[in-house]
Write a protein that holds these residues in place. Structure first.
Motif, short mmCIF file in Angstrom:
data_model
loop_
_atom_site.label_atom_id
_atom_site.label_comp_id
_atom_site.label_asym_id
_atom_site.label_seq_id
_atom_site.Cartn_x
_atom_site.Cartn_y
_atom_site.Cartn_z
N VAL A 87 0.80 -1.20 -0.14
CA VAL A 87 -0.19 -0.13 -0.04
C VAL A 87 0.74 1.23 0.05
O VAL A 87 1.75 1.31 0.78
CB VAL A 87 -0.94 -0.05 1.06
CG1 VAL A 87 -1.79 1.19 1.34
CG2 VAL A 87 -1.70 -1.24 1.41
N ALA B 231 2.51 -1.60 -4.97
CA ALA B 231 1.11 -0.91 -4.52
C ALA B 231 0.63 -0.31 -5.93
O ALA B 231 -0.57 -0.15 -5.67
CB ALA B 231 1.72 -0.04 -3.55
N ARG C 293 -3.17 0.17 -5.41
CA ARG C 293 -3.38 0.42 -3.93
C ARG C 293 -2.90 1.80 -3.37
O ARG C 293 -1.73 1.65 -2.84
CB ARG C 293 -3.14 -0.59 -3.13
CG ARG C 293 -3.92 -2.03 -3.50
CD ARG C 293 -3.80 -3.02 -2.49
NE ARG C 293 -4.30 -2.70 -1.18
CZ ARG C 293 -4.18 -3.59 -0.23
NH1 ARG C 293 -3.42 -4.68 -0.05
NH2 ARG C 293 -4.76 -3.01 1.24
N TRP D 52 -8.09 1.76 3.58
CA TRP D 52 -7.04 1.33 2.78
C TRP D 52 -6.10 0.23 2.80
O TRP D 52 -5.75 -0.53 1.96
CB TRP D 52 -6.16 2.70 2.41
CG TRP D 52 -6.83 3.73 1.92
CD1 TRP D 52 -7.66 3.89 1.23
CD2 TRP D 52 -6.39 4.99 2.16
NE1 TRP D 52 -8.20 5.18 0.89
CE2 TRP D 52 -7.40 6.08 1.48
CE3 TRP D 52 -5.54 6.03 2.93
CZ2 TRP D 52 -7.53 7.30 1.57
CZ3 TRP D 52 -5.50 7.34 2.97
CH2 TRP D 52 -6.29 8.04 2.37
N ASP E 126 -8.65 7.84 -3.40
CA ASP E 126 -8.07 6.74 -4.04
C ASP E 126 -7.56 7.09 -5.41
O ASP E 126 -8.52 7.81 -6.28
CB ASP E 126 -8.92 5.66 -4.07
CG ASP E 126 -9.53 5.32 -2.91
OD1 ASP E 126 -8.97 5.39 -1.45
OD2 ASP E 126 -10.95 4.97 -2.59
#
Length: 373
Positions: free
Chosen positions: A264, A308, A313, A337, A371
């Motif tokens: 992430v 990620a 992500r 997240w 996002d």
């Protein structure tokens, strides 16, 4: 002495006892009125009455006061005017609602060199300083000798543990404890809900949090053993900076980030990134600007190939939500997240609406989290 003198003597004794009782009651009332608090350094500070001329060294303390008082500006005599820490759009809202804010004295922020002279000139009835940049013991002694009590709180080094007592302290010294307890209960309920769900999984995705990403050509400002690193752990992630950054914040080199290959990637930005290649996000920015600048940050060499990024992500967060009593929004965003399988239905907008309706003197609007995909 005749018997006729006894009533007069009795009356005198009664008057004396009455005066003594009134004196004792006055002393008891004064003792009850006295405010005693212990700050984050362990110092006990006493005030005779609630403070109404606070000096603070961080603009985010204004946000804290706005959670517990309908006119937080009325509690201040001086602040750093560090507008980037709350955002220009938010500051304009304060000016519109509380024009007196523009007449407040200005002192050095926690990011600047401390000045005893500035504090003395402001004549506060209480000075509130940040742990990360507090005055020296000698400077505190100088202020106290001049009749200015000093307290130290922490929303930066270890906000996860120190934010709640810091907010309680601000409430106690301003006579707003009931209001603070209401917000603390609101925050704690939601923190516990995140904690309970995280306890149900042993998965700890690797998280790369880059603060002020792409502000310069150097990579990469990131949390270590403290600051938002503790929030990442609370939300069920493994902060990749924790293993190599010994303080609350520090820097990671790009090679380490690539080698670690996080699951992430979270970027912070805000109006302080104007004029850089960083993320522009928060009140005052439209969605297209936010997404375009986040995409620009992610497109940097070395970053664009991270797992990620290829897995989609990647997320952006307004830095103004960090080191702030609004940290519950940060915690919920991180949880969603890092563990979308657990928190896919978590509604941050609903949390913000309730904070706006029940607590904040100046509502928080705009887009403060995003996002990439």
């Amino acid at each position: 002495m005749s018997t006729r003198d006894f009533p007069t003597a009795g009356a005198a004794v009664l008057r004396l006892l009455t005066a003594l009782l009134v004196s004792l009651l006055s002393l008891a009332t004064a003792a009850l009125a006295e405010i005693s608090v212990t700050d984050v350094t362990g110092r006990t500070v006493k005030l005779e009455k609630p403070a109404h001329r606070l000096l603070v060294d961080d603009g985010r303390y204004l946000i804290a006061l706005s959670l517990i008082h309908p006119d937080p500006v009325s509690l201040l005599t001086a602040w750093p005017k560090d507008i980037n820490r709350i955002g220009p759009a938010v500051y304009r809202r304060y000016v519109e609602k509380f024009p007196q804010i523009e007449k407040l004295g200005q002192v050095a922020s926690s990011a600047q060199q401390f000045s005893v002279e500035q504090v003395l000139a402001a004549e506060p009835d209480l000075a509130v300083f940040s742990l990360s940049s507090k005055p020296s013991d000698a400077q505190i002694a100088t202020l106290e000798a001049a009749g200015i009590p000093v307290v130290v709180i922490d929303f930066f080094n270890d906000p996860l543990d120190n934010l709640e007592p810091g907010l309680r302290l601000l409430a106690a010294v301003t006579g707003r404890s009931a209001q603070a307890e209401a917000f603390i209960a609101f925050r704690r309920e939601r923190m516990e809900a995140v904690k309970a769900k995280i306890a149900s999984t042993s998965t700890r995705p690797k998280v790369f949090f880059e603060a002020h990403a792409a502000r310069t050509s150097e990579c990469c400002a990131s949390p270590g053993n403290g600051n938002i690193g503790k929030y990442i752990a609370f939300a069920g992630g493994e902060n990749i900076g924790n293993a190599v950054i010994k303080g609350p914040v520090g820097a990671l080199n790009l090679e380490y980030v690539i080698e670690t290959n996080p699951d992430v990637y979270i970027v912070s930005g805000g109006p302080q990134m104007e004029g850089t290649n960083g993320l522009l996000i928060g009140p005052g920015y439209d969605e297209s600007t936010i997404r375009e600048t986040l995409a620009r940050v992610v497109a940097r060499p070395g970053i664009s190939g991270l797992k990620a990024v290829t897995d989609g992500r990647v997320h952006g967060l307004a830095h103004q939500l960090l080191n702030s009593p609004l940290d519950i929004l940060t915690v919920q965003a991180l949880a969603r997240w890092i563990h979308p399988e657990l928190f896919g239905d978590l509604d941050l907008d609903a949390t913000r609406r309730e904070i706006n309706e029940r607590f904040l003197a100046v509502p928080l609007d705009g887009m403060s989290w995003v996002d990439l995909k």
